[in-house]
Design an enzyme around this catalytic site. Structure first.
Site, short mmCIF file in Angstrom:
data_model
loop_
_atom_site.label_atom_id
_atom_site.label_comp_id
_atom_site.label_asym_id
_atom_site.label_seq_id
_atom_site.Cartn_x
_atom_site.Cartn_y
_atom_site.Cartn_z
CE LYS A 10 18.48 -102.19 39.52
NZ LYS A 10 19.20 -103.30 39.91
CB SER A 136 25.32 -112.03 31.05
OG SER A 136 24.73 -110.83 31.49
CB SER A 142 28.09 -105.20 39.56
OG SER A 142 27.36 -105.36 38.35
N GLY A 143 24.78 -105.00 40.95
CA GLY A 143 23.64 -104.09 41.08
C GLY A 143 23.00 -103.72 39.77
CG LEU A 144 25.02 -102.94 36.47
CD1 LEU A 144 25.99 -102.96 35.29
CD2 LEU A 144 24.42 -101.55 36.62
N GLY A 145 21.27 -105.78 37.95
CA GLY A 145 20.11 -106.64 37.71
C GLY A 145 20.42 -107.86 36.86
CB SER A 147 19.98 -112.37 39.65
OG SER A 147 19.19 -111.39 40.28
CD GLU A 193 15.57 -111.17 40.50
OE1 GLU A 193 16.60 -111.86 40.41
OE2 GLU A 193 15.56 -109.96 40.82
CG ASP A 204 16.60 -105.55 40.01
OD1 ASP A 204 16.23 -104.41 40.31
OD2 ASP A 204 17.70 -106.03 40.36
#
Lengths: 385, 385
Positions: A10, A136, A142-145, A147, A193, A204
């Site tokens: 995301k 992946s 890196s904040g792109l979701g 996890s 999460e 996310d």
């Protein structure tokens, strides 16, 4: 048989940080996925292990099924259809199962990801042997979701086995769950999460499960449907950042300059709502798309100014903005800021040559570039034999 | 006898552009001056000319007094103590007096400055011969109020002759007018500014006349007194800009995104008021000054973010910000943006070595750097024989 599930990453299109202070934010799925493959040993394999292969980090872990049974005796009282939170007792047991493995200490989130794996796997599927392979397209942390995409794809693959009666086993393409099954995936992923992040927002995993976009404000999530194609260049500055410290710094600035910051958050709220309205408005001719893109670019530029005003930008982000600006492309940070990832809107009519030039220039700065379609599909599964 | 007057330039500390949309802005005098010297020919000189020497641009102009009398027959009906606007008829007459001179066409504001000179000189002092020399520490047309400083210094020097009874002729130091005399200077200077700018805000001439700072909102000017020393590095990017086009672009953006922009303007209003409150708050110990400077720096950074949000920043401004940021110094554009001048706060305790480094680096980018004390003296006159 192999069950494969994929779940998207995301981005935050607008409203990061301000959302903590009551503004609306907009998140969207990107067509970069985390893939989870589940394969069960045949009786002739004689392999009584749960194996996890994290391909991108080159990590292969395994636990004898007997060990799982011993460490997690309450497993069989759980139900796949009733997501529950990991108890402290179970968490401790899982942590020691993880600690026995040789996971590089440099990556603590990797260990918590493995804990989430063990919790989701054993809770949904029990203590059976299997080989799980994870790959992946999303850079980790890196904040792109990444996890959430992992938790969603894993939950999806595991639930596909119990829900599989409703899907077509003979179709080897990607198939979508029903909304009620997706709800179950989303709830389990949220539990995963929690193990990784402590107190996740749920944004996310929701975006990763359902795809498309969501608006969120004060804990309320609203799914929205995009009505236009949208492409972004995502630049990973690779500058590590401390999300908690950045969130705290915005709160401190808000205490120091409460009146100004309240207006800044109002401005962000207006930007998020306008952006969502543009994206949802009915599809029209090509000219309208160009106009929409211009407005979206302007809103991104405005949001970036407001993020600068909150003090969460970074020299690396500024470098990306400068490069993109040479080609008149609009850019904003996405997520926590202070480094991390940066979005650059790629208009429909932009030539591939320009895109290549921008990417070459950004990569020469040491950044990682990815092109992503925005607002696409959520979690899907496929079967193969 | 020579009468000399000097008048300071100005910077906008906060609120540019937003002020057009109802927000408060703060302007301050800087200790960079325009100097006007008036010298009258003795009978033995036998020079019946009005001479104007603009030293910085290397321009020497002169008009025979007879020609002035002929072109401007209504001069003697004017009164120095009752500032009046230049009529269209007089303006046309003055324009042709200016056009006869060889003023480089590349600089149209120079010609309008000379027109303002003729109007102010002849209105206040009549058609007498004199030699007027102008020098300035202010770069022309860079948003630092050079034209207002010129009009103020010229009006001050001319009025010093009529008002001189109240000043000490034997003192050769800088002397200050009474408030009522400054009011007269300010009104005349405003008339000069009208000839140069058409529809000036009156901010520049007011700051230049009275010094210190003013808050302004919706056409209301309030003089405020600083209670702390404040130093800025002013960097002239030398990038030319079109103020009218920039103002129009903000208005257009406001039409497109009215709700977001309204909040942005509210945020700027809060920043201007907070900044003014900090500057006016009672002087205290050193620590308090450092704290005040930190807050001011933060407010400048926030204001710059909001200016970015309005779309009036520029790559050259961004370059200055990046250089200053290396030394943890806060920076914002001042005035119209799109190039022009940029302010960097120089904290009291900052070492001279750091300042030298910053300046060297900025000058290597082709920029012009000036250090200025902020909020200082207004127009002053001195006499010499």
């Amino acid at each position: 048989m192999e069950v494969r599930a994929r779940a998207p990453g995301k981005i935050i299109l607008a409203g990061e940080h301000a959302v903590v202070h009551g503004s609306t934010a907009v998140a969207a799925a990107i067509d970069l996925y985390t893939y989870v493959s589940l394969r069960f040993p045949t009786p002739t394999d004689n392999d009584n292990q749960l194996r996890l292969h994290l391909k991108d980090v080159g990590l292969e872990l395994s636990w004898p099924v007997g060990k799982l049974k011993e460490a997690l005796p309450k497993l069989n009282s759980l139900s796949a259809s009733a997501p529950s939170s990991c108890s402290l007792e179970t968490f401790k047991a899982i942590t020691s199962l993880v600690d026995e493995q040789n996971i590089p200490e440099t990556n603590s989130s990797l260990a918590s990801g493995v804990s989430a794996f063990l919790w989701l796997y054993t809770s949904i599927h029990g203590d059976k042997a299997a080989k799980v392979v994870v790959t992946s397209e999303l850079p980790l942390g890196s904040g792109l979701g990444s996890s959430a995409a992992f938790c969603v794809a894993l939950s999806g693959a595991l639930l596909a086995l119990s829900e599989s009666g409703k899907l077509d086993f003979t179709d080897q393409g990607w198939q979508i769950f029903s909304d009620s099954d997706l709800e179950l995936v989303n709830k389990w992923a949220f539990e995963g999460e929690k193990i990784i992040h402590g107190k996740p927002s749920g944004i996310d995993n929701t975006v990763s499960t359902y795809g498309n976009m969501i608006k969120f404000r004060s804990g309320q999530l609203t799914r929205i449907k995009t009505n236009m194609p949208l492409k972004m260049l995502i630049t990973n500055t690779k500058v590590g950042r401390n999300t908690k410290a950045l969130v705290a710094s915005v709160s401190e600035r808000t205490l120091r300059h409460s009146s100004a910051m309240a207006s800044v958050f109002n401005a962000v709220d207006a930007i998020s709502n306008e952006l969502a309205a543009i994206i949802q408005s009915p599809a029209s001719d090509d000219l309208a798309v160009t106009e929409k893109e211009e407005k979206l670019g302007e809103l991104m530029e405005m949001n970036q100014g407001l993020l600068l005003c909150m003090g969460v930008s970074h020299l690396s982000i500024d470098t990306v903005i400068r490069v993109a600006l040479k080609y008149k492309l609009s850019t904003k940070l996405t997520g926590a800021g202070g480094g991390g990832c940066v979005l650059t809107l790629l208009p429909t009519l932009l030539s591939g040559t320009v895109v290549d030039k921008v990417i070459a220039e950004l990569e020469s700065c040491g950044f990682q570039c990815m092109i992503a379609g925005i607002g696409g599909r959520g979690m899907e599964v496929s079967y193969s034999y």
